[in-house]
Scaffold this active site. Sequence first.
Site, PDB file in Angstrom:
ATOM      1  N   ASN A   1     -10.538  -2.725  -6.352  1.00  0.00           N
ATOM      2  CA  ASN A   1      -9.563  -1.855  -7.071  1.00  0.00           C
ATOM      3  C   ASN A   1     -10.448  -1.412  -8.552  1.00  0.00           C
ATOM      4  O   ASN A   1     -10.187  -0.395  -9.108  1.00  0.00           O
ATOM      5  CB  ASN A   1      -8.347  -2.436  -7.292  1.00  0.00           C
ATOM      6  CG  ASN A   1      -7.465  -2.174  -6.135  1.00  0.00           C
ATOM      7  OD1 ASN A   1      -6.420  -2.991  -5.784  1.00  0.00           O
ATOM      8  ND2 ASN A   1      -7.794  -1.220  -5.026  1.00  0.00           N
TER       9      ASN A   1
ATOM     10  N   ASP B   1       0.873  -1.178   0.021  1.00  0.00           N
ATOM     11  CA  ASP B   1       0.010   0.153   0.091  1.00  0.00           C
ATOM     12  C   ASP B   1       0.948   1.358   0.190  1.00  0.00           C
ATOM     13  O   ASP B   1       2.114   1.359   0.535  1.00  0.00           O
ATOM     14  CB  ASP B   1      -0.787  -0.038   1.384  1.00  0.00           C
ATOM     15  CG  ASP B   1      -2.071   0.977   1.101  1.00  0.00           C
ATOM     16  OD1 ASP B   1      -2.199   1.475   0.028  1.00  0.00           O
ATOM     17  OD2 ASP B   1      -2.727   1.047   2.018  1.00  0.00           O
TER      18      ASP B   1
HETATM   19  C1  FPP Z   1      -1.758   0.136  -3.422  1.00  0.00           C
HETATM   20  O1  FPP Z   1      -1.389   1.662  -3.339  1.00  0.00           O
HETATM   21  C2  FPP Z   1      -1.342  -0.418  -4.496  1.00  0.00           C
HETATM   22  C3  FPP Z   1      -2.122  -0.995  -5.607  1.00  0.00           C
HETATM   23  C4  FPP Z   1      -3.517  -1.195  -5.590  1.00  0.00           C
HETATM   24  C5  FPP Z   1      -1.504  -1.919  -6.560  1.00  0.00           C
HETATM   25  C6  FPP Z   1      -0.281  -2.648  -6.408  1.00  0.00           C
HETATM   26  C7  FPP Z   1       0.621  -2.542  -7.657  1.00  0.00           C
HETATM   27  C8  FPP Z   1       1.984  -2.652  -7.432  1.00  0.00           C
HETATM   28  C9  FPP Z   1       2.666  -2.708  -6.318  1.00  0.00           C
HETATM   29  C10 FPP Z   1       2.892  -2.476  -8.772  1.00  0.00           C
HETATM   30  C11 FPP Z   1       2.883  -3.685  -9.792  1.00  0.00           C
HETATM   31  C12 FPP Z   1       3.183  -4.767  -9.319  1.00  0.00           C
HETATM   32  C13 FPP Z   1       2.786  -5.961  -9.824  1.00  0.00           C
HETATM   33  C14 FPP Z   1       3.152  -7.180  -9.270  1.00  0.00           C
HETATM   34  C15 FPP Z   1       2.423  -5.856 -11.132  1.00  0.00           C
HETATM   35  P1  FPP Z   1      -2.371   2.759  -3.804  1.00  0.00           P
HETATM   36  O2  FPP Z   1      -2.693   3.042  -4.845  1.00  0.00           O
HETATM   37  O3  FPP Z   1      -3.729   2.453  -2.949  1.00  0.00           O
HETATM   38  O4  FPP Z   1      -1.840   3.901  -2.622  1.00  0.00           O
HETATM   39  P2  FPP Z   1      -2.527   4.995  -1.989  1.00  0.00           P
HETATM   40  O5  FPP Z   1      -3.304   4.204  -0.769  1.00  0.00           O
HETATM   41  O6  FPP Z   1      -1.297   5.746  -1.492  1.00  0.00           O
HETATM   42  O7  FPP Z   1      -3.557   5.749  -2.819  1.00  0.00           O
END
Ligand code: FPP
Length: 266
Positions: A78, A30
């Site tokens: 998501n 996250d």
């Molecule tokens: C959460 O951060 C992350 C995600 C919803 C996506 C996870 C993706 C990756 C780590 C990159 C790609 C990885 C692979 C394995 C393809 P957020 O966007 O919710 O962050 P925030 O809470 O700060 O908005």
Amino acid sequence: MNAAVNLTNDELYSQVKQGPLPGHVAIIMDGNGRWAEKLGLPRIKGHHAGMESVREVVTLCADLKLQALTLYAFSAENWRRPGPEVSALMTLLQTYLKKEVDTMMDNDIRFRTIGRLDELPAAARKWVQKTVDTTAGNRGMILNLALSYGGRVELTDAVKKIAESVRDGRLDVEEINEELISNTLDTAGLPDPDLMIRTSGEHRISNFLLWQLAYSELYFTNVLWPDFRRRDMLLAIRDYQKRERRFGRITQQLATTVSSVGGGER
Ligand code: FPP
């Protein structure tokens, strides 16, 4: 405070190697969006940087010979994000798989997924399947990506399957037990996580592995996922190694008892 923070990287690595190591680690990655916003960048840049953290953490875990690593890459919720971010994440998934399949082969990693794969766009599904097939013969760590995954949906699907088996006369109600439920979930065949890590300072499970996390040690860190690298992962495992896992027993019993989960203990 974790005394390990004062160790050099080599000292930390060597302490971690001495174990006990978790068999299965699960991570809620996250903070990508906040990382990017802090730098005045579009959110997708945070996901790109997060991919580098994935690469470092996966390679380290394979080197430590963990049995499994589950990464929450895309939750069932998501899909509610703005369309362009969802599309960018799907493209990033393909980029990751194309780029990293060689690393998986070099590190003997077997790739699998949990979640409703049929909800992914066809191109992403194709690369997922290709990676599963290419790595199927590997016998090292299992890299398990949670894609369009939600714990409640997974449990609901399992309940439906079990109910159908009872309805069709293939299963007696008395045969329903914890083992059967575990084996009906997407994670069938994987041990329950010993350690669950969530980055970015949030203290929630967010519909992740609701059944499987029953006895997991939980580790929360303020580090945003794109900043969570090899050293942060070593610190998390070192913290885990200091914990006493009692599985419902008392401390004095642990020296004489092989730790095991079961019997509804808390
Ligand atoms: C959460 O951060 C992350 C995600 C919803 C996506 C996870 C993706 C990756 C780590 C990159 C790609 C990885 C692979 C394995 C393809 P957020 O966007 O919710 O962050 P925030 O809470 O700060 O908005």
